[in-house]
Design a protein around this motif. Structure first.
Motif, PDB file in Angstrom:
ATOM      1  N   VAL A  30      -1.499 -40.348  -9.621  1.00  0.00           N
ATOM      2  CA  VAL A  30      -0.075 -40.429  -9.263  1.00  0.00           C
ATOM      3  C   VAL A  30       0.749 -40.825 -10.490  1.00  0.00           C
ATOM      4  O   VAL A  30       1.842 -40.290 -10.719  1.00  0.00           O
ATOM      5  N   LEU A  31       0.226 -41.735 -11.291  1.00  0.00           N
ATOM      6  CA  LEU A  31       0.932 -42.143 -12.512  1.00  0.00           C
ATOM      7  C   LEU A  31       1.050 -40.956 -13.475  1.00  0.00           C
ATOM      8  O   LEU A  31       2.105 -40.748 -14.085  1.00  0.00           O
ATOM      9  N   LEU A  32      -0.008 -40.161 -13.605  1.00  0.00           N
ATOM     10  CA  LEU A  32       0.033 -38.976 -14.458  1.00  0.00           C
ATOM     11  C   LEU A  32       1.149 -38.027 -14.013  1.00  0.00           C
ATOM     12  O   LEU A  32       1.944 -37.551 -14.834  1.00  0.00           O
ATOM     13  N   ILE A 173      -0.936 -34.377  -3.680  1.00  0.00           N
ATOM     14  CA  ILE A 173      -1.690 -34.606  -4.922  1.00  0.00           C
ATOM     15  C   ILE A 173      -3.157 -34.855  -4.584  1.00  0.00           C
ATOM     16  O   ILE A 173      -3.476 -35.623  -3.666  1.00  0.00           O
ATOM     17  N   ASN A 174      -4.053 -34.227  -5.300  1.00  0.00           N
ATOM     18  CA  ASN A 174      -5.489 -34.456  -5.123  1.00  0.00           C
ATOM     19  C   ASN A 174      -5.963 -35.553  -6.074  1.00  0.00           C
ATOM     20  O   ASN A 174      -5.444 -35.700  -7.174  1.00  0.00           O
ATOM     21  N   TRP A 175      -6.975 -36.302  -5.665  1.00  0.00           N
ATOM     22  CA  TRP A 175      -7.521 -37.358  -6.495  1.00  0.00           C
ATOM     23  C   TRP A 175      -8.998 -37.571  -6.187  1.00  0.00           C
ATOM     24  O   TRP A 175      -9.531 -37.012  -5.221  1.00  0.00           O
ATOM     25  N   ILE A 176      -9.641 -38.392  -6.978  1.00  0.00           N
ATOM     26  CA  ILE A 176     -11.070 -38.701  -6.816  1.00  0.00           C
ATOM     27  C   ILE A 176     -11.224 -39.962  -5.979  1.00  0.00           C
ATOM     28  O   ILE A 176     -10.487 -40.941  -6.169  1.00  0.00           O
ATOM     29  N   GLU A 177     -12.190 -39.966  -5.085  1.00  0.00           N
ATOM     30  CA  GLU A 177     -12.555 -41.181  -4.334  1.00  0.00           C
ATOM     31  C   GLU A 177     -13.907 -41.662  -4.846  1.00  0.00           C
ATOM     32  O   GLU A 177     -14.920 -40.998  -4.649  1.00  0.00           O
ATOM     33  N   ASP A 178     -13.913 -42.787  -5.519  1.00  0.00           N
ATOM     34  CA  ASP A 178     -15.164 -43.356  -6.042  1.00  0.00           C
ATOM     35  C   ASP A 178     -15.775 -44.252  -4.965  1.00  0.00           C
ATOM     36  O   ASP A 178     -15.183 -45.280  -4.591  1.00  0.00           O
ATOM     37  N   PRO A 179     -16.947 -43.909  -4.421  1.00  0.00           N
ATOM     38  CA  PRO A 179     -17.551 -44.709  -3.335  1.00  0.00           C
ATOM     39  C   PRO A 179     -17.858 -46.153  -3.743  1.00  0.00           C
ATOM     40  O   PRO A 179     -17.945 -47.031  -2.890  1.00  0.00           O
ATOM     41  N   SER A 180     -18.002 -46.398  -5.052  1.00  0.00           N
ATOM     42  CA  SER A 180     -18.311 -47.775  -5.485  1.00  0.00           C
ATOM     43  C   SER A 180     -17.152 -48.736  -5.215  1.00  0.00           C
ATOM     44  O   SER A 180     -17.347 -49.945  -5.171  1.00  0.00           O
ATOM     45  N   ASN A 181     -15.939 -48.194  -5.008  1.00  0.00           N
ATOM     46  CA  ASN A 181     -14.783 -49.052  -4.700  1.00  0.00           C
ATOM     47  C   ASN A 181     -14.899 -49.715  -3.337  1.00  0.00           C
ATOM     48  O   ASN A 181     -14.160 -50.646  -3.032  1.00  0.00           O
ATOM     49  N   LYS A 182     -15.826 -49.214  -2.506  1.00  0.00           N
ATOM     50  CA  LYS A 182     -16.044 -49.792  -1.171  1.00  0.00           C
ATOM     51  C   LYS A 182     -17.168 -50.836  -1.168  1.00  0.00           C
ATOM     52  O   LYS A 182     -17.401 -51.500  -0.153  1.00  0.00           O
ATOM     53  N   ASN A 183     -17.847 -50.973  -2.291  1.00  0.00           N
ATOM     54  CA  ASN A 183     -18.999 -51.884  -2.368  1.00  0.00           C
ATOM     55  C   ASN A 183     -18.511 -53.327  -2.490  1.00  0.00           C
ATOM     56  O   ASN A 183     -18.041 -53.757  -3.548  1.00  0.00           O
ATOM     57  N   ILE A 184     -18.641 -54.098  -1.417  1.00  0.00           N
ATOM     58  CA  ILE A 184     -18.066 -55.449  -1.398  1.00  0.00           C
ATOM     59  C   ILE A 184     -18.952 -56.502  -2.065  1.00  0.00           C
ATOM     60  O   ILE A 184     -18.637 -57.695  -2.021  1.00  0.00           O
ATOM     61  N   LYS A 185     -20.026 -56.068  -2.736  1.00  0.00           N
ATOM     62  CA  LYS A 185     -20.787 -57.054  -3.512  1.00  0.00           C
ATOM     63  C   LYS A 185     -19.983 -57.473  -4.743  1.00  0.00           C
ATOM     64  O   LYS A 185     -20.222 -58.539  -5.314  1.00  0.00           O
ATOM     65  N   TYR A 186     -19.019 -56.645  -5.147  1.00  0.00           N
ATOM     66  CA  TYR A 186     -18.115 -57.004  -6.234  1.00  0.00           C
ATOM     67  C   TYR A 186     -16.940 -57.799  -5.656  1.00  0.00           C
ATOM     68  O   TYR A 186     -16.356 -57.409  -4.642  1.00  0.00           O
ATOM     69  N   ASP A 187     -16.610 -58.897  -6.306  1.00  0.00           N
ATOM     70  CA  ASP A 187     -15.572 -59.797  -5.780  1.00  0.00           C
ATOM     71  C   ASP A 187     -14.239 -59.092  -5.554  1.00  0.00           C
ATOM     72  O   ASP A 187     -13.566 -59.311  -4.541  1.00  0.00           O
ATOM     73  N   ARG A 188     -13.852 -58.268  -6.507  1.00  0.00           N
ATOM     74  CA  ARG A 188     -12.551 -57.595  -6.369  1.00  0.00           C
ATOM     75  C   ARG A 188     -12.543 -56.663  -5.147  1.00  0.00           C
ATOM     76  O   ARG A 188     -11.561 -56.613  -4.409  1.00  0.00           O
ATOM     77  N   ASN A 189     -13.643 -55.940  -4.941  1.00  0.00           N
ATOM     78  CA  ASN A 189     -13.727 -55.045  -3.780  1.00  0.00           C
ATOM     79  C   ASN A 189     -13.755 -55.827  -2.471  1.00  0.00           C
ATOM     80  O   ASN A 189     -13.227 -55.369  -1.452  1.00  0.00           O
ATOM     81  N   PHE A 190     -14.380 -57.000  -2.486  1.00  0.00           N
ATOM     82  CA  PHE A 190     -14.409 -57.868  -1.299  1.00  0.00           C
ATOM     83  C   PHE A 190     -12.991 -58.282  -0.923  1.00  0.00           C
ATOM     84  O   PHE A 190     -12.594 -58.218   0.250  1.00  0.00           O
TER      85      PHE A 190
END
Length: 444
Positions: A30-32, A173-190
């Protein structure tokens, strides 16, 4: 419609040359599109850089998607690969690698633009709160910041994720969905997927009020800095060391703030905890013996020499390192980015050279870094001296001595290259053809 607000647009216009950190995710895509729209209004030159972390089997497809989008929008595309072998602190390691690449790629007249948004600002606040940060940490991400000697600009910082999503859907607008963004073992994703949605659901204006608190912390930090600035100017030396004698007369609050600000001045961006500040004070500053006290924080070491504190980049110990110089036609590259040594067989007046005698056929040429205990006649002196005593008289701290290259022929020290200290074994012949001219190029 452009998401970037008018007052933010003016900042982009002032810089004109943009390097966009482009992951292909919804925020950076979106920024692009927004930057391309602004290019019709302002004379912007846009380059996009995509860094492939190679952590997902589809990462090459994502790179191709980013290339395709940039080609469609007539934006110059750059891509780089990084490979991560670590199992712990992957996020932090990847971030460091990215910024190393940005530093190499960015031009002098460019500004790095990233797609950090309001939701990420809130996440950063809570991560800082978890670490027990003070006003500096709680003041969040800055819209403009200098990291690694280049400027970073975040035009989406006051725009929520929902607004970005709605914009992308509306503009198809089309974009990429990175499945790792759903991994709540990372504090930010949690925080992103579990905690913050519940808080926003209960208090819809939570992000706006939190942004106001962040702004207040930012203003407090700036005020504290302005109040302490005259003292910092007096205490911080030209070599970036900190004169510590006055600290003994300050209370702990003032003292800790000065040390934090000094560490920040040395371009170390992660502030020490209260516990670490206590260790710096008690075990380094207040240490009265000659044990060469030090504290490691990340990639840096805090060390004391006389009445001064130094924040220096950590490098491996070189005491056991021996570099045999077999191919004299090629420069000898020194470890720890100390530089390189070049031999000239004639006098080059454009360079600052060290003139020593040529080695004999049976003499092996090598570099060592550990201090020699033998005494020598340096630079035609009348008396023999130990090189450590010379360094001490020159006020060279111990850790700098450990990084000074010493050139040997067999077991005899010929020259200390940093300060051009030539021993009696390296003294030159009257005939120039029997001499060597050594050039020590520091930190190439």
């Amino acid at each position: 419609m452009i998401l970037i607000k008018k007052e933010i647009q003016s900042i982009l216009y002032n810089f004109k040359n943009i390097l966009l950190a482009y992951s292909g995710g919804i925020d950076s895509t979106v920024l692009l599109y927004n930057l391309v729209k602004l290019r019709k209004k302002y004379p912007l030159i846009i380059r996009a850089i995509h860094i492939n972390h190679n952590l997902n089997k589809r990462s090459n497809d994502w790179m191709k998607f980013c290339f395709s989008e940039c080609k469609k929008l007539n934006v110059l595309f750059i891509h780089k690969n990084i490979y991560i072998n670590k199992k712990n602190n992957i996020e932090e390691y990847a971030r460091k690698k990215r910024y190393q690449i940005f530093k190499k790629i960015i031009k002098n007249d460019e500004i790095l633009v990233t797609a950090h948004n309001l939701d990420e600002q809130c996440e950063t606040f809570f991560l800082s709160l978890k670490r027990g940060s003070g006003p500096k940490g709680l003041s969040g991400i800055s819209i403009i910041r200098i990291i690694n000697d280049f400027k970073i600009f975040r035009p989406f910082l006051n725009i929520s994720k929902n607004n970005i999503i709605n914009y992308a859907i509306k503009k198809k607008i089309n974009w990429i969905e990175d499945p790792s963004n759903k991994n709540i073992k990372y504090d930010r994703n949690f925080l992103r997927n579990i905690i913050l949605p519940k808080m926003i659901d209960r208090w819809p204006s939570f992000q706006i009020t939190l942004a106001r608190s962040i702004k207040n912390y930012n203003e407090q930090e700036k005020l504290l800095h302005d109040l302490i600035k005259p003292i910092l100017i007096r205490l911080i030396q030209k070599d970036k060391s900190l004169f510590i004698s006055p600290l003994y007369h300050f209370n702990i609050i003032k003292r800790n703030f000065i040390i934090r600000k000094w560490i920040e001045y040395n371009k170390y961006y992660y502030m020490p905890s209260r516990k670490l500040l206590n260790i710096i004070w008690n075990e380094v500053i207040c240490c009265k013996n000659n044990n060469n006290p030090q504290v490691k924080i990340g990639e840096y070491i805090i060390r004391k020499y006389k009445n001064y504190l130094f924040c220096i980049k950590y490098f491996p110990d070189l005491k056991k390192k021996i570099l045999v110089w077999n191919n004299l036609k090629k420069p000898l590259i020194l470890p720890n980015k100390l530089g390189k040594i070049i031999i000239f067989y004639y006098k080059n007046y454009k360079k600052k050279l060290i003139c020593i005698r040529k080695p004999k056929n049976n003499e092996i040429i090598y570099i060592k870094f550990n201090n020699s205990t033998e005494k020598y006649y340096f630079n035609n002196a009348k008396y023999k001296k130990n090189i450590n005593n010379i360094w001490k008289n020159l006020n060279i701290p111990k850790w700098k001595r450990e990084q000074i290259p010493l050139l040997f022929y067999n077991k005899k020290l010929i020259v200390e290259l940093e300060n051009q200290l030539i021993t009696q074994y390296g003294q030159t012949d009257i005939t120039e053809k029997n001499n060597w001219f050594i050039y020590f190029q520091k930190k190439y």
